[in-house]
Design a protein around this motif. Sequence first.
Motif, PDB file in Angstrom:
ATOM      1  N   GLU A 196      16.930   3.625  -1.756  1.00 55.78           N
ATOM      2  CA  GLU A 196      16.239   4.457  -0.774  1.00 55.78           C
ATOM      3  C   GLU A 196      15.053   5.146  -1.414  1.00 55.78           C
ATOM      4  N   ILE A 197      14.040   4.319  -1.633  1.00 52.01           N
ATOM      5  CA  ILE A 197      12.799   4.851  -2.203  1.00 52.01           C
ATOM      6  C   ILE A 197      11.874   5.113  -1.039  1.00 52.01           C
ATOM      7  N   GLU A 198      11.062   6.146  -1.181  1.00 52.55           N
ATOM      8  CA  GLU A 198      10.158   6.428  -0.095  1.00 52.55           C
ATOM      9  C   GLU A 198       9.095   5.347  -0.004  1.00 52.55           C
ATOM     10  N   LEU A 199       8.862   4.879   1.212  1.00 51.36           N
ATOM     11  CA  LEU A 199       7.837   3.858   1.389  1.00 51.36           C
ATOM     12  C   LEU A 199       6.474   4.514   1.469  1.00 51.36           C
ATOM     13  N   THR A 200       5.468   3.836   0.949  1.00 54.49           N
ATOM     14  CA  THR A 200       4.131   4.440   0.943  1.00 54.49           C
ATOM     15  C   THR A 200       3.117   3.466   1.504  1.00 54.49           C
ATOM     16  N   ARG A 201       2.029   4.035   1.952  1.00 51.63           N
ATOM     17  CA  ARG A 201       0.943   3.215   2.464  1.00 51.63           C
ATOM     18  C   ARG A 201       0.151   2.632   1.301  1.00 51.63           C
ATOM     19  N   PRO A 202      -0.551   1.554   1.547  1.00 54.53           N
ATOM     20  CA  PRO A 202      -1.242   0.911   0.420  1.00 54.53           C
ATOM     21  C   PRO A 202      -2.520   1.629   0.007  1.00 54.53           C
ATOM     22  N   TYR A 203      -2.867   1.435  -1.267  1.00 60.80           N
ATOM     23  CA  TYR A 203      -4.194   1.847  -1.719  1.00 60.80           C
ATOM     24  C   TYR A 203      -5.164   0.809  -1.221  1.00 60.80           C
ATOM     25  N   ILE A 204      -6.383   1.222  -0.948  1.00 64.10           N
ATOM     26  CA  ILE A 204      -7.380   0.217  -0.588  1.00 64.10           C
ATOM     27  C   ILE A 204      -8.416   0.188  -1.694  1.00 64.10           C
ATOM     28  N   ILE A 205      -8.401  -0.899  -2.464  1.00 67.98           N
ATOM     29  CA  ILE A 205      -9.316  -1.014  -3.605  1.00 67.98           C
ATOM     30  C   ILE A 205     -10.296  -2.123  -3.306  1.00 67.98           C
ATOM     31  N   GLY A 206     -11.527  -1.738  -3.047  1.00 67.92           N
ATOM     32  CA  GLY A 206     -12.551  -2.746  -2.781  1.00 67.92           C
ATOM     33  C   GLY A 206     -12.196  -3.646  -1.611  1.00 67.92           C
ATOM     34  N   GLY A 207     -11.664  -3.046  -0.557  1.00 70.99           N
ATOM     35  CA  GLY A 207     -11.369  -3.848   0.614  1.00 70.99           C
ATOM     36  C   GLY A 207     -10.039  -4.587   0.548  1.00 70.99           C
ATOM     37  N   ILE A 208      -9.356  -4.479  -0.579  1.00 63.78           N
ATOM     38  CA  ILE A 208      -8.076  -5.188  -0.705  1.00 63.78           C
ATOM     39  C   ILE A 208      -6.941  -4.163  -0.654  1.00 63.78           C
ATOM     40  N   ARG A 209      -5.901  -4.500   0.093  1.00 64.84           N
ATOM     41  CA  ARG A 209      -4.759  -3.591   0.181  1.00 64.84           C
ATOM     42  C   ARG A 209      -3.800  -3.855  -0.971  1.00 64.84           C
ATOM     43  N   VAL A 210      -3.466  -2.830  -1.710  1.00 65.42           N
ATOM     44  CA  VAL A 210      -2.500  -2.991  -2.790  1.00 65.42           C
ATOM     45  C   VAL A 210      -1.384  -1.980  -2.598  1.00 65.42           C
ATOM     46  N   SER A 211      -0.158  -2.469  -2.594  1.00 69.16           N
ATOM     47  CA  SER A 211       0.949  -1.548  -2.371  1.00 69.16           C
ATOM     48  C   SER A 211       1.340  -0.870  -3.670  1.00 69.16           C
ATOM     49  N   PRO A 212       1.535   0.435  -3.653  1.00 68.54           N
ATOM     50  CA  PRO A 212       1.904   1.156  -4.881  1.00 68.54           C
ATOM     51  C   PRO A 212       3.210   0.645  -5.479  1.00 68.54           C
ATOM     52  N   LEU A 213       4.147   0.275  -4.615  1.00 64.73           N
ATOM     53  CA  LEU A 213       5.423  -0.217  -5.136  1.00 64.73           C
ATOM     54  C   LEU A 213       5.186  -1.516  -5.902  1.00 64.73           C
ATOM     55  N   ASP A 214       4.382  -2.384  -5.330  1.00 68.53           N
ATOM     56  CA  ASP A 214       4.012  -3.629  -6.007  1.00 68.53           C
ATOM     57  C   ASP A 214       3.479  -3.341  -7.390  1.00 68.53           C
ATOM     58  N   LEU A 215       2.540  -2.379  -7.438  1.00 69.89           N
ATOM     59  CA  LEU A 215       1.913  -2.061  -8.712  1.00 69.89           C
ATOM     60  C   LEU A 215       2.943  -1.563  -9.717  1.00 69.89           C
ATOM     61  N   LYS A 216       3.777  -0.643  -9.262  1.00 70.36           N
ATOM     62  CA  LYS A 216       4.778  -0.080 -10.171  1.00 70.36           C
ATOM     63  C   LYS A 216       5.679  -1.174 -10.711  1.00 70.36           C
ATOM     64  N   LEU A 217       6.151  -2.038  -9.799  1.00 67.95           N
ATOM     65  CA  LEU A 217       7.047  -3.097 -10.232  1.00 67.95           C
ATOM     66  C   LEU A 217       6.335  -4.060 -11.161  1.00 67.95           C
ATOM     67  N   ALA A 218       5.087  -4.370 -10.825  1.00 66.31           N
ATOM     68  CA  ALA A 218       4.347  -5.294 -11.676  1.00 66.31           C
ATOM     69  C   ALA A 218       4.184  -4.706 -13.074  1.00 66.31           C
ATOM     70  N   LEU A 219       3.874  -3.410 -13.139  1.00 65.65           N
ATOM     71  CA  LEU A 219       3.726  -2.790 -14.459  1.00 65.65           C
ATOM     72  C   LEU A 219       5.037  -2.822 -15.223  1.00 65.65           C
ATOM     73  N   SER A 220       6.142  -2.540 -14.524  1.00 60.90           N
ATOM     74  CA  SER A 220       7.430  -2.598 -15.215  1.00 60.90           C
ATOM     75  C   SER A 220       7.686  -3.995 -15.728  1.00 60.90           C
ATOM     76  N   ALA A 221       7.357  -4.987 -14.886  1.00 61.84           N
ATOM     77  CA  ALA A 221       7.584  -6.367 -15.318  1.00 61.84           C
ATOM     78  C   ALA A 221       6.759  -6.668 -16.563  1.00 61.84           C
ATOM     79  N   LEU A 222       5.508  -6.269 -16.535  1.00 65.69           N
ATOM     80  CA  LEU A 222       4.654  -6.552 -17.688  1.00 65.69           C
ATOM     81  C   LEU A 222       5.170  -5.847 -18.932  1.00 65.69           C
ATOM     82  N   ALA A 223       5.621  -4.608 -18.751  1.00 65.77           N
ATOM     83  CA  ALA A 223       6.163  -3.885 -19.899  1.00 65.77           C
ATOM     84  C   ALA A 223       7.370  -4.622 -20.460  1.00 65.77           C
ATOM     85  N   THR A 224       8.235  -5.083 -19.560  1.00 64.85           N
ATOM     86  CA  THR A 224       9.420  -5.810 -20.016  1.00 64.85           C
ATOM     87  C   THR A 224       9.021  -7.073 -20.756  1.00 64.85           C
ATOM     88  N   LEU A 225       8.056  -7.785 -20.174  1.00 63.29           N
ATOM     89  CA  LEU A 225       7.623  -9.022 -20.827  1.00 63.29           C
ATOM     90  C   LEU A 225       7.039  -8.720 -22.200  1.00 63.29           C
TER      91      LEU A 225
END
Lengths: 287, 407, 293
Positions: free
Chosen positions: A120-149
Amino acid sequence: MTYLALVQNGIAQGLIIGLAALSMTLVFAIARFPNAAAGDMLTFGGYAGLFAFNATGSLLATGLFAIIATALLSLAMYYAVFRRLAGRSSVSLLVASIGIGFMIRAVLGVSFGHGQLVFEIELTRPYIIGGIRVSPLDLKLALSALATLAAAFGILYMSSIGRQMRAVADNSDLARVSGIRSERVMAALWLLVGALTAVAGVMLGMATIVAPEVGWEILLPAFAAAIFGGIGSPIGAVAAGLILGVTQELSTPFVGFTYKIAVSFVVLCTVLVMRPRGLFGKAEAVR
Amino acid sequence: MRGNRRDVLRSLGAGVAFMAMPAVVRAQGADVIRVGALNPITGSGSPYGSGMQKMILAAAEAVNAAGGAGERKIEIIAEDSQTSPQAAVLAAKKLIEINKVSAILGTWSSGVSLAVAPFAENADVLLMHTSGAPALSTMKVNGKGLFFRFHANNERSGAAFAELCKRRKFTRPATMAFNNASGIGNVDGFRKAWEAGGGKVVESVIYEPNQPSYRSELQKILAANPDVIVTGSYLADTMIILREWFQTGQPVAWAIPGWAVTPELIRAIGPTAAEGIMSVDAISNEDDPAFKTFDAIYQKAMGTSGRSNVYAAECWDMVNCLALAIEAAGGPVNADMLKAKIREVANPPGQQVASFAEGKAALKKGKINYEGASSALDFDATGDVTPTFGAWSVESGKLVMKYKFQA
Amino acid sequence: MDAYLAAIVSVTLIHVLLALGLTLQYGFTGLINFGMVGFFAIGAYTSALLALHGVPVVLSVTAAAVVAGVSAWPIGLASLRLRDDYFAIVTLGFAEIVRLALTSEKWLTNGVQGLSRIPPIYEGTGTAAAFIIVAILLAVTAAAIFLIHRVAYSPFGRIIAAIRDNEEAVQAIGKDPARFKIQVLIVGSALAGVAGALSAHYVTYIVPEQFMALTTFYVWVAVIMGGVGRVSGAVVGTAILMFFLEGSRFLGDFLPWISSVHMASIRIGVVGLALVLFTIYRPQGLMGDFTKR
């Protein structure tokens, strides 16, 4: 615009597949068999993480607890079963791993029931970077994945035990002759594999749901990615996971949502026919 | 080694003999009515199956506590259909032939109901199910009229969704359906009703079960700029889809079947994301006395609100209808008698009752009309309920009823 | 009572056919086919579709065998180029693709609505009919057992056993293993197709979502427990597996404090445990096996 979004989706999926494939390729290369229990280990990691999250609310605690729990499970699997089957054909080990997977699923089913649960994590609206929508959760998970790798690669390429693991993967007889104690290597392998699948499981759980069958669904794409990337190549596994994830999503406008699931296999079969050693694998016997 | 093998064969033989023994587990006698519960404890119906089974057991307990039906106690033999036609057929055969049940209750998936139907029909066993497939009401499948559908069929559900969208003045609906008979049936029913009203569905997507993500599917729908998305979905996939939708940031309204919009879902996506989501369900209004009784027992047994499992409410009603029918028959029963009595006790006119005990007492005075926890349970000629539908909206994290209508 | 026993025996016989196919492929020839459920599905749909269009069941089942066998040919080609575990994964993928195609191609298969009212193996109801069905299935199974037995003890059989144990030696004596492997895959898959067809006519309703990988794994469990490489192993293993899976249903009657939910998990857990224990302690299965693996 939509293609970019599809690529994003593909990357998010691909990271999870890549992590699972990495654990798969390590087992393939060092213990020399396809580990069919990886899916259920992933599910276990998700549940472990959820347990910690519900108890503490801290993402850090979630990750650590899941990693430790799954690593221990993995080690137990090695000592209880795989060590006794050392030297047997890879089919025996594969079959045993299927059995272990079933047992893990049974325990999870009895303990937690068959319903699906969520972080039950709070859902958030996406950041808009240069016209592209990026979800904060996506980013967080991606960073964790990269750190793990990064951590995993660090262990594999810069630590002594990592060097020993790679030596066993290259040539286990030679490794033994030069004094590498295979049991230590195996223990390290299974601990690492447990940690990796735990992270994939928590990521999957956070991005979607935690349920008894989720890991099993990831198993086949992960196998495909491990082989596609070339058995024994950690970079290959991750790259292949990303490529397969992205290809799968990009294919949807053309093949539809049902067949897109088949895309990983089609890619896999094509690869095996044309370049059997995969992207980065060594030219070892595919036949 | 040799002896080993002989031992194995010998114990196999003993095993077969063991299975041939009648499964004597409870006192048998003419004072017991055996009823089978065949629910999806595992498989894709598993979110609902355990609740369904528990409610059948609880309802039977309540009937027995009130003195039984027609002087007889109800005994439930429960099996897992595994949401698989093949497994269900074996389970049904066991229930019919070994346990000698008079009725089978609570088959959930259309596949399971369709597979079990011929065996039930041949054995004159009633089948009370919650499946959506229209085929189950046809003469081909339900020739003897022994099957009762306790769940709104797809066409009625779909029409209810269309009515809701009309009232809320939506003009550009899109549909998303889980790839199985029921999910697709729901959105097809909607499409039919919507197009009959002169409207057009701007986009429709069918998605595969058990995927970790539905982003691309969502994208396709959102690209058509709908003002409302009507789904034929279940709890797990709805959770994933809504979470992913909210994170796209694109505003759109949602109309989702009531069995997927539960307090669990609202908690899982958070009240902000859930705000304004609409759901449609056959009425069981929280104020219905039958629903309240059911809900109290469901919460005790399962730990969550009865609103989250309409199928369980339907199962509760199945037992009560059957028991009241037996009570009304007052004596030995057969299938033909039962099927007539069920309509007698569930359809109007009659004294409205909300529980078995109440109905049993009222039967002494005249005809009754059992109004159930899941719906008013008025069966039409083909054995389908003709429920009133309710439309809810999530407001500040709670479900609030907005409309009621007949479909 | 009798009709229920007849039902269990019928389902067991159908699974024995699957196990026989796998025994031929894995037990005798060493091919690791994890795609049995795919051929099972192809056989089921072929026979069901033909029968629904008026073709007599006998012919539709035969056609199912042919179609399933032919569809094994590309898999056979794959087996020549891939080592064991890769082949296993490819066959697993193949079965999944079959299921997805059956789901998607609605014009042919009616998709997720499934095919209902499939003509049964024998028209008729009641205990007598159930026994006739058992007799028919027994005849088919007996024929399959006879066939496999003949193959096993023929020159063909000796070569495929040699392929399993030492493929290079086979090549050294001038025989091309490729031809034999493809033939084995085709025959084994045809058997799986027959099993699928009979299953379709038995349950009389099929839908793509019932053809999941779990069926393949159950057949593997049966073969491993019974004894790899022996026909009797396939029969015994399947019987034990079905006995356990069906028998656990009755446990619920005797032990009412175990809920059905748990029962389902316990079932899969016990199957998993059996797999692990057999692999470790009795890899040759109950009936022993003479393969060198």
